[in-house]
Design a protein around this motif. Structure first.
Motif, PDB file in Angstrom:
ATOM      1  N   ASP A 176      11.273  -8.170   7.776  1.00 56.12           N
ATOM      2  CA  ASP A 176      11.510  -7.019   6.901  1.00 56.12           C
ATOM      3  C   ASP A 176      10.370  -6.004   6.927  1.00 56.12           C
ATOM      4  OD1 ASP A 176      14.012  -7.719   6.024  1.00 56.12           O
ATOM      5  OD2 ASP A 176      13.470  -7.926   3.913  1.00 56.12           O
ATOM      6  N   ILE A 177       9.170  -6.436   7.346  1.00 54.57           N
ATOM      7  CA  ILE A 177       8.002  -5.553   7.255  1.00 54.57           C
ATOM      8  C   ILE A 177       8.204  -4.223   7.977  1.00 54.57           C
ATOM      9  CG2 ILE A 177       5.543  -5.318   7.836  1.00 54.57           C
ATOM     10  CD1 ILE A 177       5.284  -8.342   7.301  1.00 54.57           C
ATOM     11  N   PRO A 178       8.727  -4.196   9.201  1.00 56.05           N
ATOM     12  CA  PRO A 178       8.901  -2.901   9.872  1.00 56.05           C
ATOM     13  C   PRO A 178       9.904  -1.974   9.195  1.00 56.05           C
ATOM     14  CG  PRO A 178       8.917  -4.700  11.473  1.00 56.05           C
ATOM     15  CD  PRO A 178       9.013  -5.320  10.115  1.00 56.05           C
ATOM     16  N   LEU A 179      10.688  -2.489   8.242  1.00 55.37           N
ATOM     17  CA  LEU A 179      11.673  -1.668   7.528  1.00 55.37           C
ATOM     18  C   LEU A 179      11.064  -0.943   6.341  1.00 55.37           C
ATOM     19  CD1 LEU A 179      14.636  -4.244   7.454  1.00 55.37           C
ATOM     20  CD2 LEU A 179      14.114  -2.533   9.207  1.00 55.37           C
ATOM     21  N   ALA A 180       9.842  -1.308   5.950  1.00 54.24           N
ATOM     22  CA  ALA A 180       9.205  -0.708   4.772  1.00 54.24           C
ATOM     23  C   ALA A 180       8.666   0.677   5.106  1.00 54.24           C
ATOM     24  CB  ALA A 180       8.087  -1.599   4.271  1.00 54.24           C
ATOM     25  N   LYS A 181       8.873   1.612   4.205  1.00 56.31           N
ATOM     26  CA  LYS A 181       8.365   2.983   4.391  1.00 56.31           C
ATOM     27  C   LYS A 181       7.013   3.186   3.717  1.00 56.31           C
ATOM     28  CE  LYS A 181      11.697   4.316   6.946  1.00 56.31           C
ATOM     29  NZ  LYS A 181      11.431   4.500   8.402  1.00 56.31           N
ATOM     30  N   CYS A 182       6.621   2.253   2.863  1.00 54.67           N
ATOM     31  CA  CYS A 182       5.275   2.257   2.302  1.00 54.67           C
ATOM     32  C   CYS A 182       4.844   0.810   2.148  1.00 54.67           C
ATOM     33  CB  CYS A 182       5.225   2.970   0.945  1.00 54.67           C
ATOM     34  SG  CYS A 182       3.557   3.079   0.234  1.00 54.67           S
ATOM     35  N   ILE A 183       3.599   0.524   2.512  1.00 52.53           N
ATOM     36  CA  ILE A 183       3.070  -0.830   2.418  1.00 52.53           C
ATOM     37  C   ILE A 183       1.707  -0.768   1.747  1.00 52.53           C
ATOM     38  CG2 ILE A 183       2.263  -2.855   3.690  1.00 52.53           C
ATOM     39  CD1 ILE A 183       4.266  -2.101   5.909  1.00 52.53           C
ATOM     40  N   ILE A 184       1.519  -1.583   0.709  1.00 58.29           N
ATOM     41  CA  ILE A 184       0.213  -1.725   0.057  1.00 58.29           C
ATOM     42  C   ILE A 184      -0.381  -3.064   0.473  1.00 58.29           C
ATOM     43  CG2 ILE A 184      -1.016  -1.982  -2.131  1.00 58.29           C
ATOM     44  CD1 ILE A 184       0.935  -0.045  -3.386  1.00 58.29           C
ATOM     45  N   LEU A 185      -1.556  -3.029   1.075  1.00 63.50           N
ATOM     46  CA  LEU A 185      -2.290  -4.230   1.483  1.00 63.50           C
ATOM     47  C   LEU A 185      -3.491  -4.361   0.563  1.00 63.50           C
ATOM     48  CD1 LEU A 185      -2.122  -3.651   5.349  1.00 63.50           C
ATOM     49  CD2 LEU A 185      -0.739  -5.238   4.011  1.00 63.50           C
ATOM     50  N   ALA A 186      -3.364  -5.189  -0.459  1.00 63.99           N
ATOM     51  CA  ALA A 186      -4.381  -5.286  -1.507  1.00 63.99           C
ATOM     52  C   ALA A 186      -5.219  -6.538  -1.321  1.00 63.99           C
ATOM     53  CB  ALA A 186      -3.716  -5.294  -2.881  1.00 63.99           C
ATOM     54  N   GLY A 187      -6.476  -6.363  -0.945  1.00 65.75           N
ATOM     55  CA  GLY A 187      -7.388  -7.493  -0.807  1.00 65.75           C
ATOM     56  C   GLY A 187      -7.002  -8.444   0.298  1.00 65.75           C
ATOM     57  N   PHE A 210       3.879   4.591   5.443  1.00 62.73           N
ATOM     58  CA  PHE A 210       2.582   5.015   4.915  1.00 62.73           C
ATOM     59  C   PHE A 210       1.886   3.753   4.412  1.00 62.73           C
ATOM     60  CE2 PHE A 210      -0.342   6.719   1.744  1.00 62.73           C
ATOM     61  CZ  PHE A 210      -0.844   7.860   2.380  1.00 62.73           C
ATOM     62  N   ILE A 211       0.740   3.430   5.004  1.00 63.28           N
ATOM     63  CA  ILE A 211       0.052   2.185   4.658  1.00 63.28           C
ATOM     64  C   ILE A 211      -1.165   2.475   3.807  1.00 63.28           C
ATOM     65  CG2 ILE A 211      -1.168   0.160   5.566  1.00 63.28           C
ATOM     66  CD1 ILE A 211       0.683   0.182   7.937  1.00 63.28           C
ATOM     67  N   ILE A 212      -1.260   1.766   2.684  1.00 62.05           N
ATOM     68  CA  ILE A 212      -2.377   1.893   1.741  1.00 62.05           C
ATOM     69  C   ILE A 212      -3.147   0.581   1.754  1.00 62.05           C
ATOM     70  CG2 ILE A 212      -3.006   2.263  -0.676  1.00 62.05           C
ATOM     71  CD1 ILE A 212      -0.112   3.593  -0.902  1.00 62.05           C
ATOM     72  N   ALA A 213      -4.435   0.642   2.029  1.00 65.00           N
ATOM     73  CA  ALA A 213      -5.282  -0.554   2.024  1.00 65.00           C
ATOM     74  C   ALA A 213      -6.231  -0.489   0.838  1.00 65.00           C
ATOM     75  CB  ALA A 213      -6.062  -0.666   3.318  1.00 65.00           C
ATOM     76  N   ILE A 214      -6.397  -1.611   0.148  1.00 66.74           N
ATOM     77  CA  ILE A 214      -7.306  -1.711  -0.992  1.00 66.74           C
ATOM     78  C   ILE A 214      -8.342  -2.772  -0.665  1.00 66.74           C
ATOM     79  CG2 ILE A 214      -7.490  -2.234  -3.455  1.00 66.74           C
ATOM     80  CD1 ILE A 214      -4.543  -1.381  -3.722  1.00 66.74           C
ATOM     81  N   ASP A 215      -9.595  -2.352  -0.488  1.00 68.84           N
ATOM     82  CA  ASP A 215     -10.647  -3.279  -0.058  1.00 68.84           C
ATOM     83  C   ASP A 215     -11.997  -2.577  -0.209  1.00 68.84           C
ATOM     84  OD1 ASP A 215     -12.391  -5.003   1.583  1.00 68.84           O
ATOM     85  OD2 ASP A 215     -10.545  -5.848   2.392  1.00 68.84           O
ATOM     86  N   PRO A 216     -13.044  -3.283  -0.680  1.00 70.80           N
ATOM     87  CA  PRO A 216     -14.358  -2.651  -0.760  1.00 70.80           C
ATOM     88  C   PRO A 216     -14.994  -2.403   0.605  1.00 70.80           C
ATOM     89  CG  PRO A 216     -14.399  -4.851  -1.769  1.00 70.80           C
ATOM     90  CD  PRO A 216     -13.024  -4.630  -1.258  1.00 70.80           C
ATOM     91  N   ARG A 223      -8.302  -0.118   8.923  1.00 73.25           N
ATOM     92  CA  ARG A 223      -8.312   0.939   9.944  1.00 73.25           C
ATOM     93  C   ARG A 223      -6.917   1.353  10.386  1.00 73.25           C
ATOM     94  NH1 ARG A 223     -12.989  -2.195  11.559  1.00 73.25           N
ATOM     95  NH2 ARG A 223     -14.852  -1.045  10.907  1.00 73.25           N
ATOM     96  N   ILE A 224      -5.908   0.543  10.090  1.00 70.08           N
ATOM     97  CA  ILE A 224      -4.546   0.987  10.406  1.00 70.08           C
ATOM     98  C   ILE A 224      -3.925   1.750   9.237  1.00 70.08           C
ATOM     99  CG2 ILE A 224      -4.219  -1.012  11.922  1.00 70.08           C
ATOM    100  CD1 ILE A 224      -2.101  -1.974   9.786  1.00 70.08           C
ATOM    101  N   SER A 225      -4.664   1.843   8.130  1.00 71.33           N
ATOM    102  CA  SER A 225      -4.081   2.453   6.925  1.00 71.33           C
ATOM    103  C   SER A 225      -4.146   3.975   6.989  1.00 71.33           C
ATOM    104  CB  SER A 225      -4.821   1.961   5.673  1.00 71.33           C
ATOM    105  OG  SER A 225      -6.138   2.456   5.632  1.00 71.33           O
ATOM    106  N   ASP A 226      -3.271   4.589   6.216  1.00 72.72           N
ATOM    107  CA  ASP A 226      -3.288   6.043   6.036  1.00 72.72           C
ATOM    108  C   ASP A 226      -4.156   6.436   4.856  1.00 72.72           C
ATOM    109  OD1 ASP A 226      -1.016   6.961   7.997  1.00 72.72           O
ATOM    110  OD2 ASP A 226      -0.195   5.242   6.915  1.00 72.72           O
ATOM    111  N   LEU A 227      -4.364   5.498   3.941  1.00 69.18           N
ATOM    112  CA  LEU A 227      -5.201   5.742   2.773  1.00 69.18           C
ATOM    113  C   LEU A 227      -5.929   4.450   2.427  1.00 69.18           C
ATOM    114  CD1 LEU A 227      -6.111   7.582   0.423  1.00 69.18           C
ATOM    115  CD2 LEU A 227      -4.051   6.851  -0.826  1.00 69.18           C
ATOM    116  N   HIS A 228      -7.261   4.518   2.403  1.00 67.13           N
ATOM    117  CA  HIS A 228      -8.072   3.346   2.075  1.00 67.13           C
ATOM    118  C   HIS A 228      -8.710   3.557   0.706  1.00 67.13           C
ATOM    119  CE1 HIS A 228     -11.834   0.682   3.120  1.00 67.13           C
ATOM    120  NE2 HIS A 228     -11.088   0.182   2.155  1.00 67.13           N
ATOM    121  N   LEU A 229      -8.372   2.718  -0.248  1.00 65.12           N
ATOM    122  CA  LEU A 229      -8.955   2.770  -1.582  1.00 65.12           C
ATOM    123  C   LEU A 229     -10.088   1.753  -1.627  1.00 65.12           C
ATOM    124  CD1 LEU A 229      -5.664   2.894  -3.721  1.00 65.12           C
ATOM    125  CD2 LEU A 229      -6.903   4.778  -2.609  1.00 65.12           C
ATOM    126  N   LYS A 230     -11.328   2.240  -1.573  1.00 67.58           N
ATOM    127  CA  LYS A 230     -12.509   1.375  -1.462  1.00 67.58           C
ATOM    128  C   LYS A 230     -12.954   0.940  -2.856  1.00 67.58           C
ATOM    129  CE  LYS A 230     -15.787   1.454   2.368  1.00 67.58           C
ATOM    130  NZ  LYS A 230     -16.536   2.315   3.296  1.00 67.58           N
TER     131      LYS A 230
END
Length: 709
Positions: A176-187, A210-216, A223-230
């Motif tokens: 199902d992952i490739p079907l998602a239009k937004c993905i949040i990768l938190a920690g 659109f990939i959002i990564a959350i990580d310090p 690095r594959i994300s479109d937005l990195h929330l540090k």
């Protein structure tokens, strides 16, 4: 015929082709290991090829390619070893089992049944995990059992059970992952922890996600994300609150889903209305603009998925932090349909199955609860006991170490784990284990914990034992033995049966092979949350894996959950207000930096196996501490210099690594090394009040160049 053809063609003859499965992460990739003799060689040469499978689609990472090396390593334990002073001497299995039976019996007669505890692991097969729980409660009749999976999945598991009524890692199949239009990768650092899954996310990006990564830190995943929330370490719950507030303000809710399939929204809305977004930005270190951008991207997507892992979960508010992200999923109705769902990215090889069948202090097989009378009655019947014969609930993994330290537990069996390296406040844990009257460690190698034991017993490797494992998406897989046991090593489940016999409880452990154990597990799990009754070895061989729940042999599960209802009695999921929790330990003038921990690509858990692989050990020969260049200058530390890191619990020495990939207020140390490089000697033992997860991901430290001392 194959050998003759190879000889005629000039190729090295094939000795053995081994169909197996990587023992490491939760993907559980399949592989074929081929053993050959090269002309003039004094030992065989091994080649490894990935095997097509539904999870990794025929991929292997560097750990899987080299896993066979530790299985064949010269340091493998091949006979039982008894401590005599400061050295270990070989003894027979008969002597070892007699010693265990005598010592455990003596301790229990003198101090009570609960004086002997059992400490398991999340990489054990389902059969061994099931039997370990039964061994503690039926052979030892002790309430004290827990396992290292407490440090892996307890926060997400507790949150999933409370929110959805069931915990099964991913609510969707990996496909199902490739079907998602937004993905949040938190920690979650999937690129280094589950690298064979990365193509799913790159395909999603190719499909416009659109990939959002959350990580310090910046990692291969961010690095594959479109937005990195540090985010600041420990502030994930607050960040998720900010995202929810924006979803509410922007009207990005699925109101029909919220009102029809959830409960608790009114209380959640009142809580979110009272929050201040500017204050959340200050707490988290993430700007209001980026919080808004992330929430709007998620809320406006037609399909979306959220993944959490240890970065969110290994906190003293890990349970509530995960629930805060689950609120987002439910508010937007992004679950129960293709391309939309939630995933707790399991860490250990059988982290999912290991927590379902009785290793946890409060659990019985099938994800039943040991304090539930109906659950106790069901399992007692399967085990041919009266319900009152089963002990009650014990304590969590770290709390067991506190019991050891206080000598309430005086004997222990450790199987499939290395608690001296994996527990927080590891010096305290080591001191406690040294106090034990009798410590037995079952392992392949003389681990840091095994070095403290009175008796070490050898176990088989992943290529030598048959059993099932459940991967991160809830797919049960069969891994069959592909080579004979090395020396006198024995399968974990066999060892438990042998010890039970010495304790006079052998009539409850009459199994001839792993499949016989699984057959009992099927019946024990029947009707439970984690129902494996419909899964058999025959099905697993034919279908290459079966999703649970699977209540009947003819049933086929698609792997997607909650399409029509959740697992609570009323069919609804639970929303809950989550406070902006502060870490249990804050920085100050003495300890001005936050320490966070994690993994690197080439190593796994405490490194007992991967550090015995010459190919993997060569990639990371020692531990290190990442720090920002401005931080390094402030503390007068040069790149490559040895650094002493000190917390309120102790200090370690590791190599400095200066990088812009990390926040200035944070340093990072991987968890795979022991002794003077063991980062858990300095991590905080404070526990989440709900799931008892330690706060590994944040504690306060100071750093200095080693030469300054």
């Amino acid at each position: 015929m194959m050998q003759r053809q190879n000889q005629l063609s000039g190729e090295a003859p094939v000795l053995k082709v081994m169909d197996t499965q990587c023992p490491f992460c939760s993907v559980q990739c399949k592989a074929v290991v081929t053993e050959r003799w090269e002309p003039g060689a004094v030992r065989p040469v091994y080649t490894v090829e990935p095997k097509p499978n539904k999870a990794s689609e025929g991929r292997l990472c560097i750990k899987g390619m080299n896993a066979y090396q530790h299985s064949l390593h010269r340091e493998r334990l091949t006979v039982p070893m008894r401590r005599e002073g400061e050295r270990f001497v070989p003894i027979s299995w008969g002597h070892a089992l007699e010693l265990i039976g005598r010592q455990f019996t003596m301790l229990q007669e003198q101090f009570g049944r609960d004086t002997v505890g059992v400490y398991g692991g999340g990489s054990l097969t389902n059969e061994s995990a099931y039997l370990l729980g039964k061994f503690a409660r039926v052979a030892l009749r002790s309430k004290y059992i827990d396992y290292n999976g407490r440090f892996c999945m307890s926060a997400a598991a507790s949150a999933g059970n409370k929110t959805f009524g069931i915990d099964r890692g991913l609510t969707n199949p990996l496909s199902d992952i490739p079907l998602a239009k937004c993905i949040i990768l938190a920690g979650t650092n999937i690129a280094e922890c589950q690298p064979t899954l990365m193509p799913y996310f790159t395909r999603a990006k190719e499909n416009g996600a659109f990939i959002i990564a959350i990580d310090p830190r910046e990692t291969g995943t961010t690095r594959i994300s479109d937005l990195h929330l540090k985010v600041k370490p420990g502030m994930d719950a607050a960040l998720a609150n900010g995202l929810q507030k924006v979803l509410l303000e922007e009207g990005l809710l699925d109101e029909a889903f919220v009102h029809g399939r959830t409960k608790g929204f009114a209380e959640l809305k009142e809580h979110l209305d009272a929050l201040d977004l500017e204050e959340i930005a200050q707490l988290t270190g993430v700007s209001v603009a980026n919080i808004r951008a992330a929430a709007i991207a998620y809320g406006k997507s037609s399909t979306a998925m959220v993944f959490t892992a240890r970065g969110v979960e290994q906190q003293t508010d890990g349970y509530m932090a995960v629930r805060s992200f689950l609120n987002m999923v439910l508010m937007t109705g992004q679950i129960g349909k293709p391309g939309s769902g939630y995933g707790a990215v399991t860490g250990q090889g059988n982290g999912q199955g290991g927590r379902e069948h009785g290793q946890k202090a409060d659990q019985l097989p099938g994800y039943r609860l040991i304090e539930n009378p109906a659950d106790r009655a069901h399992i007692a019947k399967v085990w041919n006991l009266e319900p009152e014969e089963l002990p009650g609930k014990g304590v969590s993994a770290y709390e067991m170490m506190e019991k050891v330290h206080a000598q309430e537990i005086r004997g222990m069996l450790v199987m499939g784990s290395n608690p001296v390296v994996s527990n927080p406040n590891a010096n305290f844990v080591e001191e406690g284990l040294r106090k034990l009257d009798f410590l037995v460690v079952a392992d392949m190698f003389m681990s840091e914990t095994a070095r403290l034991a009175d008796l070490v017993i050898p176990v088989t490797s992943y290529m030598e034992n048959t059993g099932t494992l459940t991967n991160l998406e809830g797919r049960v897989l069969l891994r069959e033995a592909s080579r004979p046991a090395l020396g006198e090593s024995r399968d974990d489940w066999r060892i438990l049966c042998d010890i039970a016999n010495r304790l006079g409880r052998g009539q409850y452990f009459e199994f001839d092979d792993a499949e016989a154990v699984f057959e009992e597990l099927r019946v024990a799990s029947q009707g439970g949350i984690a129902d494996y009754y419909g899964i058999t070895y025959e099905r697993l061989r034919l279908e290459e894996g079966v999703y649970w729940p699977c209540p009947s042999p003819g049933e086929a599960n698609t792997g997607r959950m909650f399409e029509r209802q959740f697992a609570h009695a009323d069919g609804k999921a639970e929303l809950v207000p989550v406070d902006n929790h502060m870490p249990a330990e804050l920085t100050d003038e003495t300890y001005p930096l936050y320490l966070t921990t994690g993994r690197v690509l080439s190593q796994y858990l405490t490194g007992v196996q991967t550090r015995r692989s010459h190919s993997l050990a060569a990639r990371d020969v020692e531990s290190f501490v990442e720090m920002h260049p401005k931080t390094a200058r402030s503390f007068r530390i040069s790149d490559g210099e040895l650094v002493r890191i000190t917390s309120r619990r102790g200090s370690i020495v590791v190599r400095g690594k200066v990088t812009t990939d990390i926040r200035q207020d944070t340093v990072f140390v991987p968890m795979h090394w022991g002794d003077s490089q063991c980062v858990n000697k300095i991590t905080n033992q404070a526990l989440d009040p709900t799931c008892r997860m330690p706060g590994f991901k944040v504690c306060a430290v100071n750093i200095e160049p080693l030469t300054s001392g």
